[in-house]
Structures are given as C-alpha cells and as structure tokens.
Design a protein around this motif. Structure first.
Motif, PDB file in Angstrom:
ATOM      1  N   PRO A 206      43.040 -20.137  62.545  1.00 12.95           N
ATOM      2  CA  PRO A 206      42.668 -19.112  61.562  1.00 12.95           C
ATOM      3  C   PRO A 206      42.463 -19.703  60.168  1.00 12.95           C
ATOM      4  O   PRO A 206      43.045 -20.736  59.825  1.00 12.95           O
ATOM      5  N   LEU A 207      41.642 -19.046  59.384  1.00 19.93           N
ATOM      6  CA  LEU A 207      41.338 -19.526  58.037  1.00 19.93           C
ATOM      7  C   LEU A 207      42.525 -19.379  57.089  1.00 19.93           C
ATOM      8  O   LEU A 207      42.523 -19.953  56.018  1.00 19.93           O
ATOM      9  N   GLU A 208      43.552 -18.624  57.483  1.00 18.83           N
ATOM     10  CA  GLU A 208      44.732 -18.458  56.640  1.00 18.83           C
ATOM     11  C   GLU A 208      45.740 -19.587  56.837  1.00 18.83           C
ATOM     12  O   GLU A 208      46.707 -19.704  56.099  1.00 18.83           O
ATOM     13  N   ALA A 209      45.511 -20.421  57.827  1.00 12.50           N
ATOM     14  CA  ALA A 209      46.427 -21.522  58.138  1.00 12.50           C
ATOM     15  C   ALA A 209      46.248 -22.655  57.132  1.00 12.50           C
ATOM     16  O   ALA A 209      45.167 -22.823  56.554  1.00 12.50           O
ATOM     17  N   PRO A 210      47.290 -23.448  56.923  1.00 12.14           N
ATOM     18  CA  PRO A 210      47.144 -24.623  56.049  1.00 12.14           C
ATOM     19  C   PRO A 210      46.079 -25.571  56.609  1.00 12.14           C
ATOM     20  O   PRO A 210      45.872 -25.635  57.817  1.00 12.14           O
ATOM     21  N   MET A 211      45.422 -26.276  55.735  1.00  6.66           N
ATOM     22  CA  MET A 211      44.368 -27.187  56.165  1.00  6.66           C
ATOM     23  C   MET A 211      44.955 -28.400  56.874  1.00  6.66           C
ATOM     24  O   MET A 211      46.001 -28.911  56.488  1.00  6.66           O
ATOM     25  N   THR A 212      44.241 -28.870  57.877  1.00  8.65           N
ATOM     26  CA  THR A 212      44.620 -30.091  58.580  1.00  8.65           C
ATOM     27  C   THR A 212      44.234 -31.288  57.710  1.00  8.65           C
ATOM     28  O   THR A 212      43.437 -31.147  56.768  1.00  8.65           O
ATOM     29  N   PRO A 213      44.756 -32.464  58.010  1.00  6.51           N
ATOM     30  CA  PRO A 213      44.353 -33.654  57.245  1.00  6.51           C
ATOM     31  C   PRO A 213      42.839 -33.893  57.276  1.00  6.51           C
ATOM     32  O   PRO A 213      42.248 -34.276  56.266  1.00  6.51           O
ATOM     33  N   LEU A 214      42.206 -33.654  58.426  1.00  5.70           N
ATOM     34  CA  LEU A 214      40.759 -33.837  58.514  1.00  5.70           C
ATOM     35  C   LEU A 214      40.026 -32.834  57.617  1.00  5.70           C
ATOM     36  O   LEU A 214      39.065 -33.191  56.920  1.00  5.70           O
ATOM     37  N   ALA A 215      40.468 -31.595  57.591  1.00 13.81           N
ATOM     38  CA  ALA A 215      39.850 -30.580  56.741  1.00 13.81           C
ATOM     39  C   ALA A 215      40.035 -30.923  55.268  1.00 13.81           C
ATOM     40  O   ALA A 215      39.124 -30.724  54.455  1.00 13.81           O
ATOM     41  N   LYS A 216      41.207 -31.451  54.909  1.00 14.76           N
ATOM     42  CA  LYS A 216      41.443 -31.865  53.523  1.00 14.76           C
ATOM     43  C   LYS A 216      40.515 -33.005  53.134  1.00 14.76           C
ATOM     44  O   LYS A 216      39.967 -33.021  52.032  1.00 14.76           O
ATOM     45  N   ALA A 217      40.310 -33.959  54.042  1.00 15.08           N
ATOM     46  CA  ALA A 217      39.415 -35.086  53.767  1.00 15.08           C
ATOM     47  C   ALA A 217      37.983 -34.599  53.591  1.00 15.08           C
ATOM     48  O   ALA A 217      37.265 -35.042  52.680  1.00 15.08           O
ATOM     49  N   PHE A 218      37.540 -33.677  54.450  1.00 10.82           N
ATOM     50  CA  PHE A 218      36.187 -33.130  54.344  1.00 10.82           C
ATOM     51  C   PHE A 218      36.010 -32.378  53.024  1.00 10.82           C
ATOM     52  O   PHE A 218      35.011 -32.554  52.327  1.00 10.82           O
ATOM     53  N   THR A 219      36.990 -31.562  52.675  1.00 15.39           N
ATOM     54  CA  THR A 219      36.910 -30.789  51.434  1.00 15.39           C
ATOM     55  C   THR A 219      36.920 -31.711  50.223  1.00 15.39           C
ATOM     56  O   THR A 219      36.100 -31.555  49.311  1.00 15.39           O
ATOM     57  N   SER A 220      37.813 -32.687  50.215  1.00 16.80           N
ATOM     58  CA  SER A 220      37.877 -33.641  49.099  1.00 16.80           C
ATOM     59  C   SER A 220      36.572 -34.409  48.956  1.00 16.80           C
ATOM     60  O   SER A 220      36.064 -34.594  47.853  1.00 16.80           O
ATOM     61  N   GLY A 221      36.033 -34.862  50.079  1.00 17.64           N
ATOM     62  CA  GLY A 221      34.772 -35.602  50.050  1.00 17.64           C
ATOM     63  C   GLY A 221      33.620 -34.749  49.565  1.00 17.64           C
ATOM     64  O   GLY A 221      32.767 -35.213  48.801  1.00 17.64           O
ATOM     65  N   SER A 222      33.581 -33.513  50.001  1.00 15.18           N
ATOM     66  CA  SER A 222      32.509 -32.609  49.562  1.00 15.18           C
ATOM     67  C   SER A 222      32.581 -32.339  48.064  1.00 15.18           C
ATOM     68  O   SER A 222      31.567 -32.330  47.369  1.00 15.18           O
TER      69      SER A 222
ATOM     70  N   VAL B 286      32.713 -28.713  39.331  1.00 18.40           N
ATOM     71  CA  VAL B 286      33.759 -28.649  40.348  1.00 18.40           C
ATOM     72  C   VAL B 286      35.110 -28.564  39.656  1.00 18.40           C
ATOM     73  O   VAL B 286      35.438 -29.415  38.830  1.00 18.40           O
ATOM     74  N   PRO B 287      35.916 -27.549  39.991  1.00 22.68           N
ATOM     75  CA  PRO B 287      37.248 -27.446  39.376  1.00 22.68           C
ATOM     76  C   PRO B 287      38.200 -28.491  39.952  1.00 22.68           C
ATOM     77  O   PRO B 287      38.016 -28.974  41.069  1.00 22.68           O
ATOM     78  N   ASP B 288      39.209 -28.843  39.182  1.00 22.56           N
ATOM     79  CA  ASP B 288      40.274 -29.697  39.699  1.00 22.56           C
ATOM     80  C   ASP B 288      41.158 -28.830  40.597  1.00 22.56           C
ATOM     81  O   ASP B 288      41.587 -27.750  40.193  1.00 22.56           O
ATOM     82  N   VAL B 289      41.413 -29.303  41.791  1.00 25.91           N
ATOM     83  CA  VAL B 289      42.117 -28.501  42.784  1.00 25.91           C
ATOM     84  C   VAL B 289      43.269 -29.297  43.381  1.00 25.91           C
ATOM     85  O   VAL B 289      43.126 -30.479  43.686  1.00 25.91           O
ATOM     86  N   ASP B 290      44.413 -28.625  43.562  1.00 26.67           N
ATOM     87  CA  ASP B 290      45.546 -29.216  44.274  1.00 26.67           C
ATOM     88  C   ASP B 290      45.357 -28.894  45.751  1.00 26.67           C
ATOM     89  O   ASP B 290      45.477 -27.746  46.173  1.00 26.67           O
ATOM     90  N   MET B 291      45.029 -29.892  46.552  1.00 29.88           N
ATOM     91  CA  MET B 291      44.707 -29.690  47.967  1.00 29.88           C
ATOM     92  C   MET B 291      45.933 -29.362  48.816  1.00 29.88           C
ATOM     93  O   MET B 291      45.789 -28.853  49.919  1.00 29.88           O
TER      94      MET B 291
END
Length: 60
Positions: free
Chosen positions: A2-18, A29-34
C-alpha cells in the motif's frame, strides 16, 4: 504494497535519484527527509519534481 506503507530501500533510492535528476536539470525541488516518507508521498514528490520537466497529459 500500500502507498501508506514506509518506503523500501529501493523506493527511497528511486525517489532520491529522481529528485537529484530534477535538481541537476534546474527543477525546483524541496529538501526532503526521506526517512519518514510513505510510498504515496514519495511518488507524489517524483511526479511534482519530474513532471515540471517532462509534462504529459494525464489520462484518468
């Protein structure tokens, strides 16, 4: 997952890279605490940041 779940390490890497790509190409792009993001929040950030540079029509 579900989208309410914490992000997986792979999802964090994809988001950070994007967000890094958007920032490098001059996007706003805002500064974000992943560490506390959910999957839905990460996906929304990617859509906002990358969508500024690569707009496309939304099909519902």
């Amino acid at each position: 997952m579900p989208l309410e779940a914490p992000m997986t390490p792979l999802a964090k890497a994809f988001t950070s890279g994007s967000l890094a790509l958007a920032r490098q190409l001059g996007g706003t792009v805002p500064d974000v605490d992943m560490s506390g993001l959910t999957g839905g929040e990460g996906l929304q950030l990617v859509h906002e940041a990358v969508g500024q540079m690569f707009p496309h029509p939304h099909h519902d």
